[in-house]
Design a protein around this motif. Sequence first.
Motif, PDB file in Angstrom:
ATOM      1  N   ALA A 187       0.830  -1.209   0.000  1.00 17.30           N
ATOM      2  CA  ALA A 187       0.000   0.000   0.000  1.00 17.30           C
ATOM      3  C   ALA A 187       0.861   1.254   0.000  1.00 17.30           C
ATOM      4  CB  ALA A 187      -0.929  -0.007   1.210  1.00 17.30           C
ATOM      5  N   TYR A 188       1.975   1.213   0.710  1.00 18.44           N
ATOM      6  CA  TYR A 188       2.852   2.384   0.752  1.00 18.44           C
ATOM      7  C   TYR A 188       3.488   2.625  -0.614  1.00 18.44           C
ATOM      8  CZ  TYR A 188       5.924   5.868   2.836  1.00 18.44           C
ATOM      9  OH  TYR A 188       6.551   7.047   3.151  1.00 18.44           O
ATOM     10  N   ALA A 189       3.960   1.551  -1.244  1.00 13.83           N
ATOM     11  CA  ALA A 189       4.547   1.688  -2.582  1.00 13.83           C
ATOM     12  C   ALA A 189       3.513   2.221  -3.569  1.00 13.83           C
ATOM     13  CB  ALA A 189       5.088   0.341  -3.053  1.00 13.83           C
ATOM     14  N   GLN A 190       2.289   1.722  -3.488  1.00 12.58           N
ATOM     15  CA  GLN A 190       1.239   2.176  -4.394  1.00 12.58           C
ATOM     16  C   GLN A 190       0.914   3.642  -4.160  1.00 12.58           C
ATOM     17  OE1 GLN A 190      -1.888  -0.664  -3.587  1.00 12.58           O
ATOM     18  NE2 GLN A 190      -1.144  -2.102  -5.125  1.00 12.58           N
ATOM     19  N   ARG A 191       0.871   4.041  -2.919  1.00  8.79           N
ATOM     20  CA  ARG A 191       0.531   5.441  -2.635  1.00  8.79           C
ATOM     21  C   ARG A 191       1.628   6.374  -3.121  1.00  8.79           C
ATOM     22  NH1 ARG A 191      -0.660   8.438   2.768  1.00  8.79           N
ATOM     23  NH2 ARG A 191      -1.614  10.289   1.857  1.00  8.79           N
ATOM     24  N   LEU A 192       2.886   6.004  -2.910  1.00 13.39           N
ATOM     25  CA  LEU A 192       3.984   6.815  -3.444  1.00 13.39           C
ATOM     26  C   LEU A 192       3.858   6.971  -4.953  1.00 13.39           C
ATOM     27  CD1 LEU A 192       7.107   5.450  -1.506  1.00 13.39           C
ATOM     28  CD2 LEU A 192       5.994   7.661  -1.164  1.00 13.39           C
ATOM     29  N   ALA A 193       3.635   5.854  -5.635  1.00 16.38           N
ATOM     30  CA  ALA A 193       3.548   5.893  -7.097  1.00 16.38           C
ATOM     31  C   ALA A 193       2.373   6.753  -7.560  1.00 16.38           C
ATOM     32  CB  ALA A 193       3.426   4.474  -7.645  1.00 16.38           C
ATOM     33  N   GLU A 194       1.233   6.615  -6.886  1.00 19.77           N
ATOM     34  CA  GLU A 194       0.060   7.394  -7.271  1.00 19.77           C
ATOM     35  C   GLU A 194       0.288   8.895  -7.097  1.00 19.77           C
ATOM     36  OE1 GLU A 194      -2.903   5.689  -4.789  1.00 19.77           O
ATOM     37  OE2 GLU A 194      -3.147   3.880  -6.050  1.00 19.77           O
ATOM     38  N   LEU A 195       1.168   9.262  -6.164  1.00 17.22           N
ATOM     39  CA  LEU A 195       1.461  10.673  -5.912  1.00 17.22           C
ATOM     40  C   LEU A 195       2.607  11.193  -6.769  1.00 17.22           C
ATOM     41  CD1 LEU A 195       1.009  10.642  -2.043  1.00 17.22           C
ATOM     42  CD2 LEU A 195      -0.402  11.888  -3.690  1.00 17.22           C
ATOM     43  N   GLY A 196       3.093  10.359  -7.682  1.00 15.51           N
ATOM     44  CA  GLY A 196       4.108  10.811  -8.621  1.00 15.51           C
ATOM     45  C   GLY A 196       5.539  10.564  -8.206  1.00 15.51           C
ATOM     46  N   VAL A 197       5.757   9.853  -7.105  1.00 18.67           N
ATOM     47  CA  VAL A 197       7.117   9.509  -6.692  1.00 18.67           C
ATOM     48  C   VAL A 197       7.589   8.313  -7.524  1.00 18.67           C
ATOM     49  CG1 VAL A 197       8.579   8.732  -4.781  1.00 18.67           C
ATOM     50  CG2 VAL A 197       6.705  10.351  -4.355  1.00 18.67           C
ATOM     51  N   ALA A 198       8.759   8.418  -8.124  1.00 19.84           N
ATOM     52  CA  ALA A 198       9.314   7.304  -8.894  1.00 19.84           C
ATOM     53  C   ALA A 198       9.572   6.137  -7.938  1.00 19.84           C
ATOM     54  CB  ALA A 198      10.604   7.737  -9.581  1.00 19.84           C
ATOM     55  N   THR A 199       8.791   5.079  -8.094  1.00 15.95           N
ATOM     56  CA  THR A 199       8.797   3.987  -7.119  1.00 15.95           C
ATOM     57  C   THR A 199       8.938   2.645  -7.818  1.00 15.95           C
ATOM     58  OG1 THR A 199       7.339   5.261  -5.662  1.00 15.95           O
ATOM     59  CG2 THR A 199       7.505   2.895  -5.242  1.00 15.95           C
ATOM     60  N   SER A 200       9.878   1.839  -7.349  1.00 19.27           N
ATOM     61  CA  SER A 200       9.999   0.450  -7.788  1.00 19.27           C
ATOM     62  C   SER A 200       9.568  -0.437  -6.633  1.00 19.27           C
ATOM     63  CB  SER A 200      11.444   0.126  -8.180  1.00 19.27           C
ATOM     64  OG  SER A 200      11.847   0.877  -9.306  1.00 19.27           O
ATOM     65  N   HIS A 201       8.569  -1.263  -6.874  1.00 16.09           N
ATOM     66  CA  HIS A 201       8.103  -2.204  -5.867  1.00 16.09           C
ATOM     67  C   HIS A 201       8.449  -3.607  -6.349  1.00 16.09           C
ATOM     68  CE1 HIS A 201       4.490  -4.435  -3.878  1.00 16.09           C
ATOM     69  NE2 HIS A 201       5.612  -4.609  -3.183  1.00 16.09           N
ATOM     70  N   VAL A 202       9.295  -4.285  -5.598  1.00 17.39           N
ATOM     71  CA  VAL A 202       9.715  -5.635  -5.961  1.00 17.39           C
ATOM     72  C   VAL A 202       9.212  -6.597  -4.878  1.00 17.39           C
ATOM     73  CG1 VAL A 202      11.641  -7.141  -6.529  1.00 17.39           C
ATOM     74  CG2 VAL A 202      11.761  -4.703  -7.097  1.00 17.39           C
ATOM     75  N   HIS A 203       8.410  -7.551  -5.296  1.00 20.84           N
ATOM     76  CA  HIS A 203       7.773  -8.480  -4.365  1.00 20.84           C
ATOM     77  C   HIS A 203       8.414  -9.859  -4.484  1.00 20.84           C
ATOM     78  CE1 HIS A 203       4.689 -10.023  -1.770  1.00 20.84           C
ATOM     79  NE2 HIS A 203       4.211 -10.857  -2.682  1.00 20.84           N
ATOM     80  N   PHE A 204       8.743 -10.455  -3.346  1.00 24.77           N
ATOM     81  CA  PHE A 204       9.271 -11.821  -3.288  1.00 24.77           C
ATOM     82  C   PHE A 204       8.177 -12.704  -2.687  1.00 24.77           C
ATOM     83  CE2 PHE A 204      13.039  -9.328  -3.801  1.00 24.77           C
ATOM     84  CZ  PHE A 204      13.961 -10.144  -4.445  1.00 24.77           C
ATOM     85  N   PRO A 205       7.311 -13.273  -3.524  1.00 26.22           N
ATOM     86  CA  PRO A 205       6.094 -13.924  -3.027  1.00 26.22           C
ATOM     87  C   PRO A 205       6.342 -15.162  -2.186  1.00 26.22           C
ATOM     88  CG  PRO A 205       6.365 -14.326  -5.380  1.00 26.22           C
ATOM     89  CD  PRO A 205       7.380 -13.293  -5.005  1.00 26.22           C
ATOM     90  N   GLY A 206       7.470 -15.840  -2.375  1.00 28.47           N
ATOM     91  CA  GLY A 206       7.701 -17.087  -1.671  1.00 28.47           C
ATOM     92  C   GLY A 206       8.504 -16.959  -0.396  1.00 28.47           C
ATOM     93  N   HIS A 207       8.674 -15.732   0.110  1.00 27.52           N
ATOM     94  CA  HIS A 207       9.553 -15.547   1.269  1.00 27.52           C
ATOM     95  C   HIS A 207       8.841 -14.893   2.442  1.00 27.52           C
ATOM     96  CE1 HIS A 207      13.282 -17.119  -0.323  1.00 27.52           C
ATOM     97  NE2 HIS A 207      12.879 -16.653  -1.493  1.00 27.52           N
ATOM     98  N   PHE A 208       9.516 -14.939   3.588  1.00 26.34           N
ATOM     99  CA  PHE A 208       8.946 -14.456   4.837  1.00 26.34           C
ATOM    100  C   PHE A 208       9.708 -13.228   5.311  1.00 26.34           C
ATOM    101  CE2 PHE A 208      12.036 -17.814   5.726  1.00 26.34           C
ATOM    102  CZ  PHE A 208      12.884 -17.212   6.646  1.00 26.34           C
ATOM    103  N   HIS A 209       9.127 -12.526   6.269  1.00 25.10           N
ATOM    104  CA  HIS A 209       9.756 -11.348   6.840  1.00 25.10           C
ATOM    105  C   HIS A 209      11.122 -11.723   7.419  1.00 25.10           C
ATOM    106  CE1 HIS A 209       9.430  -7.247   8.521  1.00 25.10           C
ATOM    107  NE2 HIS A 209      10.201  -7.727   9.482  1.00 25.10           N
ATOM    108  N   GLY A 210      12.131 -10.903   7.096  1.00 26.07           N
ATOM    109  CA  GLY A 210      13.480 -11.156   7.585  1.00 26.07           C
ATOM    110  C   GLY A 210      14.384 -11.817   6.573  1.00 26.07           C
TER     111      GLY A 210
END
Length: 308
Positions: A253-276
């Motif tokens: 949500a934070y990455a999406q909000r930055l992008a929607e407000l015009g901040v150049a944002t790269s969001h990279v998701h690692f779907p198979g991993h856990f926090h840490g």
Amino acid sequence: MPLHAEARSLLALMEQIGAPPLDSLPPAQARAARRELAPPVLDPCHETVDLDAGGVPARLYRPEPGVDVPGLLVWYHGGGFVIGDLESHDNICHTLCRRSGHGVLSVDYRLAPEHPFPAGLDDCITATTWARDAAAELGFDPDRIAVGGDSAGGNLAAAVCHAAPIPIVHQMLIYPVTDARMGSASYEENAEGYFLTRSSMAWFVDHYLTGGAAEPDDPRVSVLLADDDALAAGPPALVITAGFDPLRDEGTAYAQRLAELGVATSHVHFPGHFHGFFSLGHMLADARAAHALAAQALADALAAPIAT
């Protein structure tokens, strides 16, 4: 996507070891337990030196000579605002320095509950301001300062960008805490079994806010709730999230909000991993891939023309 095979094996090993949950321990014991698990350094940088960053303990990582005047990443470690230190994230800082060719300043900010909010954030702002003031003397470009951190450190990096004590050219947010209200679907889906638990996050947030200086919906704590102007004024961002993480949705949500407000944002998701996972380059191939990605994004940001 299912849990990555390496991640699944690592979680099984953790369960077999049977370490007590962090939230079942007093903070001092939790810190000692975390300290014993400090990962090894895989990519040593050219040189490190411990120093005083305006009254805040810090460690400077110097790259091999190469970039004429390197920039500097100011790094805030994770650990829920309660645990972690210069040693717990030493491996990450070495790797980011070596792979990017730029310096890293790791900040040993004060921890809750002994020093609740806003003590840690104040330390991060102080050290970041000092970094720019001292950069030229240390051999770095004062106009090329980035900030970054993982988990609680990602929260602090975003909050520093909102406070904007100095011009910042890049923010590196690794599975950041952005909404301390803990109400997203990923908190329910990943409440147990994936290293960071919902109860541990509640323990961290309770300790961080124990001083009564803020509530969970304060935008200095829940950076996702900052106003549009504060977010839109921030620097370009890299946001990394993990699929089996209570913080997944708020990072997205934070990455999406930055992008929607015009901040150049790269969001990279690692779907198979856990926090840490980002800390575990000695065990997880995707952690090493994430290091390479983050270091390259940092190098690109610090080499980009300075906006005037």
